[in-house]
Design a protein around this motif. Structure first.
Motif, PDB file in Angstrom:
ATOM      1  N   MET A  96      -8.528  12.219  -0.851  1.00 53.90           N
ATOM      2  CA  MET A  96      -9.533  11.292  -0.517  1.00 53.90           C
ATOM      3  C   MET A  96      -8.939   9.461  -0.800  1.00 53.90           C
ATOM      4  SD  MET A  96     -13.250  13.127  -0.419  1.00 53.90           S
ATOM      5  CE  MET A  96     -13.915  11.928  -0.739  1.00 53.90           C
ATOM      6  N   ILE A  97      -8.287   9.811  -2.019  1.00 55.50           N
ATOM      7  CA  ILE A  97      -8.599   8.898  -2.988  1.00 55.50           C
ATOM      8  C   ILE A  97      -7.091   8.453  -2.525  1.00 55.50           C
ATOM      9  CG2 ILE A  97      -7.164   7.868  -5.448  1.00 55.50           C
ATOM     10  CD1 ILE A  97      -9.127   9.682  -6.500  1.00 55.50           C
ATOM     11  N   ALA A  98      -6.476   9.106  -2.345  1.00 56.25           N
ATOM     12  CA  ALA A  98      -4.629   8.296  -1.716  1.00 56.25           C
ATOM     13  C   ALA A  98      -5.263   7.812  -0.139  1.00 56.25           C
ATOM     14  CB  ALA A  98      -3.724  10.195  -1.551  1.00 56.25           C
ATOM     15  N   ASP A  99      -5.572   9.057   0.270  1.00 58.71           N
ATOM     16  CA  ASP A  99      -5.518   8.243   2.014  1.00 58.71           C
ATOM     17  C   ASP A  99      -5.906   7.102   2.615  1.00 58.71           C
ATOM     18  OD1 ASP A  99      -5.100  10.900   3.125  1.00 58.71           O
ATOM     19  OD2 ASP A  99      -6.857  12.209   3.408  1.00 58.71           O
ATOM     20  N   THR A 100      -7.115   6.729   1.489  1.00 57.05           N
ATOM     21  CA  THR A 100      -8.003   5.200   1.909  1.00 57.05           C
ATOM     22  C   THR A 100      -6.884   4.579   1.052  1.00 57.05           C
ATOM     23  OG1 THR A 100     -10.172   6.851   1.139  1.00 57.05           O
ATOM     24  CG2 THR A 100     -10.107   4.328   1.092  1.00 57.05           C
ATOM     25  N   VAL A 101      -6.018   4.360  -0.257  1.00 54.91           N
ATOM     26  CA  VAL A 101      -5.569   3.457  -0.691  1.00 54.91           C
ATOM     27  C   VAL A 101      -4.370   2.946   0.219  1.00 54.91           C
ATOM     28  CG1 VAL A 101      -4.184   2.908  -2.484  1.00 54.91           C
ATOM     29  CG2 VAL A 101      -6.101   4.301  -3.396  1.00 54.91           C
ATOM     30  N   LYS A 102      -3.795   4.447   0.539  1.00 59.33           N
ATOM     31  CA  LYS A 102      -2.775   3.893   1.845  1.00 59.33           C
ATOM     32  C   LYS A 102      -2.563   3.601   3.154  1.00 59.33           C
ATOM     33  CE  LYS A 102       1.125   6.501   4.042  1.00 59.33           C
ATOM     34  NZ  LYS A 102       1.261   5.592   5.320  1.00 59.33           N
ATOM     35  N   PHE A 103      -4.576   3.518   3.397  1.00 56.46           N
ATOM     36  CA  PHE A 103      -4.403   3.023   4.924  1.00 56.46           C
ATOM     37  C   PHE A 103      -5.099   1.957   4.748  1.00 56.46           C
ATOM     38  CE2 PHE A 103      -8.375   1.556   8.014  1.00 56.46           C
ATOM     39  CZ  PHE A 103      -8.281   2.311   8.811  1.00 56.46           C
TER      40      PHE A 103
ATOM     41  N   GLN B  33      -3.470   8.745 -10.881  1.00 56.85           N
ATOM     42  CA  GLN B  33      -1.545   9.027 -10.755  1.00 56.85           C
ATOM     43  C   GLN B  33      -2.392   9.125  -9.165  1.00 56.85           C
ATOM     44  OE1 GLN B  33       0.008  11.677 -12.767  1.00 56.85           O
ATOM     45  NE2 GLN B  33       1.074   9.703 -13.868  1.00 56.85           N
ATOM     46  N   ALA B  34      -2.836   9.007  -8.180  1.00 53.69           N
ATOM     47  CA  ALA B  34      -2.680   9.547  -7.090  1.00 53.69           C
ATOM     48  C   ALA B  34      -3.047   8.424  -6.150  1.00 53.69           C
ATOM     49  CB  ALA B  34      -4.259  10.711  -6.521  1.00 53.69           C
ATOM     50  N   ALA B  35      -3.657   7.136  -6.840  1.00 50.14           N
ATOM     51  CA  ALA B  35      -4.480   5.798  -6.054  1.00 50.14           C
ATOM     52  C   ALA B  35      -2.900   4.733  -6.548  1.00 50.14           C
ATOM     53  CB  ALA B  35      -5.658   5.057  -7.150  1.00 50.14           C
ATOM     54  N   GLU B  36      -2.324   4.909  -7.857  1.00 49.45           N
ATOM     55  CA  GLU B  36      -0.797   4.941  -7.843  1.00 49.45           C
ATOM     56  C   GLU B  36       0.196   4.960  -6.840  1.00 49.45           C
ATOM     57  OE1 GLU B  36       1.601   4.847 -11.579  1.00 49.45           O
ATOM     58  OE2 GLU B  36       1.685   3.522 -11.618  1.00 49.45           O
ATOM     59  N   LYS B  37       0.371   6.359  -6.311  1.00 48.18           N
ATOM     60  CA  LYS B  37       1.588   6.776  -5.659  1.00 48.18           C
ATOM     61  C   LYS B  37       0.993   6.244  -4.550  1.00 48.18           C
ATOM     62  CE  LYS B  37       4.090  10.540  -4.783  1.00 48.18           C
ATOM     63  NZ  LYS B  37       3.260  12.307  -4.338  1.00 48.18           N
ATOM     64  N   ALA B  38      -0.487   6.152  -3.619  1.00 45.01           N
ATOM     65  CA  ALA B  38      -0.065   5.687  -2.912  1.00 45.01           C
ATOM     66  C   ALA B  38      -0.399   3.846  -2.278  1.00 45.01           C
ATOM     67  CB  ALA B  38      -2.348   6.183  -2.261  1.00 45.01           C
ATOM     68  N   GLY B  39      -0.189   3.416  -3.451  1.00 40.17           N
ATOM     69  CA  GLY B  39       0.254   1.917  -3.532  1.00 40.17           C
ATOM     70  C   GLY B  39      -0.676   1.211  -4.274  1.00 40.17           C
ATOM     71  N   ALA B  40      -2.025   1.749  -4.672  1.00 43.12           N
ATOM     72  CA  ALA B  40      -2.422   1.121  -5.482  1.00 43.12           C
ATOM     73  C   ALA B  40      -2.195  -0.313  -6.431  1.00 43.12           C
ATOM     74  CB  ALA B  40      -3.592   1.444  -5.835  1.00 43.12           C
ATOM     75  N   ASP B  41      -2.630  -1.611  -5.922  1.00 41.74           N
ATOM     76  CA  ASP B  41      -1.823  -2.809  -6.871  1.00 41.74           C
ATOM     77  C   ASP B  41      -2.565  -2.644  -8.632  1.00 41.74           C
ATOM     78  OD1 ASP B  41      -0.256  -3.987  -4.075  1.00 41.74           O
ATOM     79  OD2 ASP B  41      -2.352  -3.861  -3.851  1.00 41.74           O
ATOM     80  N   PHE B  42      -3.798  -2.155  -8.845  1.00 43.65           N
ATOM     81  CA  PHE B  42      -4.471  -1.655  -9.722  1.00 43.65           C
ATOM     82  C   PHE B  42      -4.837  -1.012  -9.712  1.00 43.65           C
ATOM     83  CE2 PHE B  42      -3.781  -6.641 -10.749  1.00 43.65           C
ATOM     84  CZ  PHE B  42      -3.777  -6.647 -12.189  1.00 43.65           C
ATOM     85  N   VAL B  43      -5.450  -0.465 -11.100  1.00 46.27           N
ATOM     86  CA  VAL B  43      -6.354   0.761 -11.017  1.00 46.27           C
ATOM     87  C   VAL B  43      -6.836   0.305 -12.446  1.00 46.27           C
ATOM     88  CG1 VAL B  43      -6.635   3.033 -12.633  1.00 46.27           C
ATOM     89  CG2 VAL B  43      -4.788   2.594 -10.409  1.00 46.27           C
TER      90      VAL B  43
END
Ligand SMILES: [Zn+2]
Length: 519
Positions: free
Chosen positions: A126-133, A164-174
């Motif tokens: 859910m984290i990765a999909d949303t960040v990437k989208f 790390q899931a958020a970062e890997k999906a491309g998040a600019d900031f955690v």
């Protein structure tokens, strides 16, 4: 130039969840404009998926041009079991048309299991999909790691996996969030250091003030190396509130000597604090650190004496750096120095050697003992000092007054008559009003305006009554504080009596007398 610490304001989202805070769309737009002019870097405008008012806010904000700040829409990761492109809440985030989108996701295994009721893997997806989208739609994505510290304490490995899931999906900031506000600075510092070691993207901090450590926790995270801090003006927010930006900003700038908002904005800190209170219709808290009216108020005689010699003796900074000012309070703790400083402030030529000083001080102490309070009644104090220095003749005298009230089935009516002597003239007037004090004010004013037309412009802006409980066993006294204005100046006056009408009359008379002083 890029600041060392970015300021992310969430007054309009997290702040508006505070008890008693309710912003209209117009309010939110005004605050956003003010925050932008002040120089915060991000303004979180609301959660479009949670209410139509926030959708409307973003529709209107789209038409505005912000000079310094980037607008952020706030939301959550997609729902479990729903493909991200079919999630309405996520779609609304795109439609808000902001350059920045901030989403929160679960860090804590407890929340994954008990609140979301999904598998740990599904939460990561859910984290990765949303960040990437959101990244695919061109957004700058800030990922708020909810319950970040509590989640880490419970299951460190899983917590790290979510970030790390958020970062890997491309998040600019955690952003590490102490959502429940119950962590200690040592814990925040330690876990922040872990996050800094595990992530390559920049990291921010979002804290709450449930145990009075919201600002402290943000500061230790900054010390550890985060470069982005989230908070609200005046610490508005759920429960006991969020990290207070009006404290954290000057701490970063003046204590940690790091750049954040533009240097020229710092002296406007008190102004923005008062502005937001005004819009929220909240009383400004005098005890707010840095920006409260009491933040640099000196009362004890020894303190005042020392501050006169060396301001830094009892002040941690120069108050003007944050747009505040030093004030000297007059009270029964007052020493000669307080009276001298105050009298000079009020425009009297008084020094430590003025012979009348002792009698003024004694009179103030006597009156305070009777229940008077001059801290909010400087006009009454000015009249007292003037009288003691024999600089002032009485402009008028109330010879008699009468107040009555009657009530029938339809309405209640208060009526007052006042007889006033001005020199050798006597004016006699009657007025009615909403209540006895209003009627008395009307009659007094009508009588005085005949001799002093300038009093027509004076209006009362505030009227406060306090019953003083007496430890001495005599009847309870009433203290009345009145705030008046002529449109240019404001002044406060005080009256004390066992009778509320009499106390009100004293404060009204002082108010009119003060208005007649040439200034
Ligand atoms: Zn929060």
């Amino acid at each position: 130039m890029k600041p060392q610490v970015e300021i992310y304001d969430t007054t309009l989202r997290d702040g508006s969840q505070g008890e008693g805070i309710n912003f209209s769309v117009a309010d939110k737009l005004r605050i956003a404009e003010k925050l932008d002019a002040f120089g915060v870097h991000y303004i979180e405008g609301g959660w479009p998926g949670s209410n139509p008012k926030d959708i409307e806010f973003f529709a209107q904000a789209k038409k505005k041009k912000f000079k310094n700040a980037r607008l952020a829409a706030f939301g959550s990761t997609r729902k479990k079991g729903v493909p991200v492109e079919q999630d309405d809440q996520v779609r609304l985030l795109i439609e808000a048309a902001t350059p920045v989108v901030t989403i929160f996701g679960k860090t804590s295994m407890l929340h994954v299991k008990e609140v979301l009721r999904c598998t740990p893997e599904e939460n990561l997806a859910m984290i990765a999909d949303t960040v990437k989208f959101l990244k695919d739609h061109g957004k700058f994505v800030i990922y708020d790691a909810e319950h970040c510290f509590d989640g880490y304490k419970l299951d460190p490995e899983y917590a790290v996996a979510t970030w790390q899931a958020a970062e890997k999906a491309g998040a600019d900031f955690v952003v590490l969030c102490d959502t429940n506000g119950g962590c200690l600075p040592v814990e925040v510092a330690e876990i922040t250091k872990v996050a800094l070691g595990k992530l390559n993207c920049p990291i921010g901090i979002h804290t709450h003030d449930d145990i009075g450590l919201g600002v402290a926790n943000a500061l230790v995270a900054i010390k550890a190396g985060v470069v982005h801090v989230q908070g609200t003006i005046n610490g508005y927010g759920e429960r006991t509130g969020n990290c207070n930006l009006t404290s954290v900003i000057p701490c970063i700038a003046l204590k940690m000597k790091k750049t954040c908002v533009p240097a020229k904005s710092l002296p406007k800190l008190k102004e923005i604090s008062q502005f937001v209170d005004e819009i929220a219709n909240m009383r400004h808290n005098p005890r707010l650190p840095w920006v409260g009216s009491a933040a640099f108020a000196h009362k004890g005689g020894a303190h005042v004496n020392a501050v006169q010699k060396l301001t830094s003796s009892y002040e941690h900074i120069d108050p003007t750096l944050v747009g505040n000012q030093r004030t000297v309070l007059i009270s029964d703790l007052a020493g000669r120095s307080n009276i001298v400083v105050k009298a000079q402030e009020l425009g009297f030529k008084v020094t430590n050697d003025t012979p009348e000083l002792k009698s003024i001080l004694n009179r103030v102490k006597e009156l305070e003992h009777e229940g008077y309070e001059f801290e909010a009644a400087e006009a009454s104090l000015a009249l007292l000092i003037g009288k003691s220095l024999k600089k002032r003749e009485e402009s008028f005298r109330v010879e008699t007054y009468h107040v009555s009230m009657r009530r029938d089935v339809k309405e209640s009516i208060c009526e007052a008559t006042v007889r006033v002597r001005v020199g050798d003239k006597v004016h006699h007037e009657v007025a009615d009003g909403d209540g006895p004090v209003n009627a008395l004010d009307g009659a007094l004013r009508a009588a005085l305006v005949k001799s002093f037309p300038k009093l027509e412009k004076i209006t009362l802006t505030d009227y406060k009554v306090r019953i003083l409980d007496t430890a001495t066993g005599t009847a309870a006294k009433t203290r009345v504080l009145i705030q008046s204005t002529d449109g240019k100046r404001d002044w406060g006056t005080v009256g004390v009596s066992e009778n509320i009408i009499e106390a009100s009359l004293q404060a009204l008379v002082d108010s009119m007398e003060f208005a007649l002083l040439k200034k």
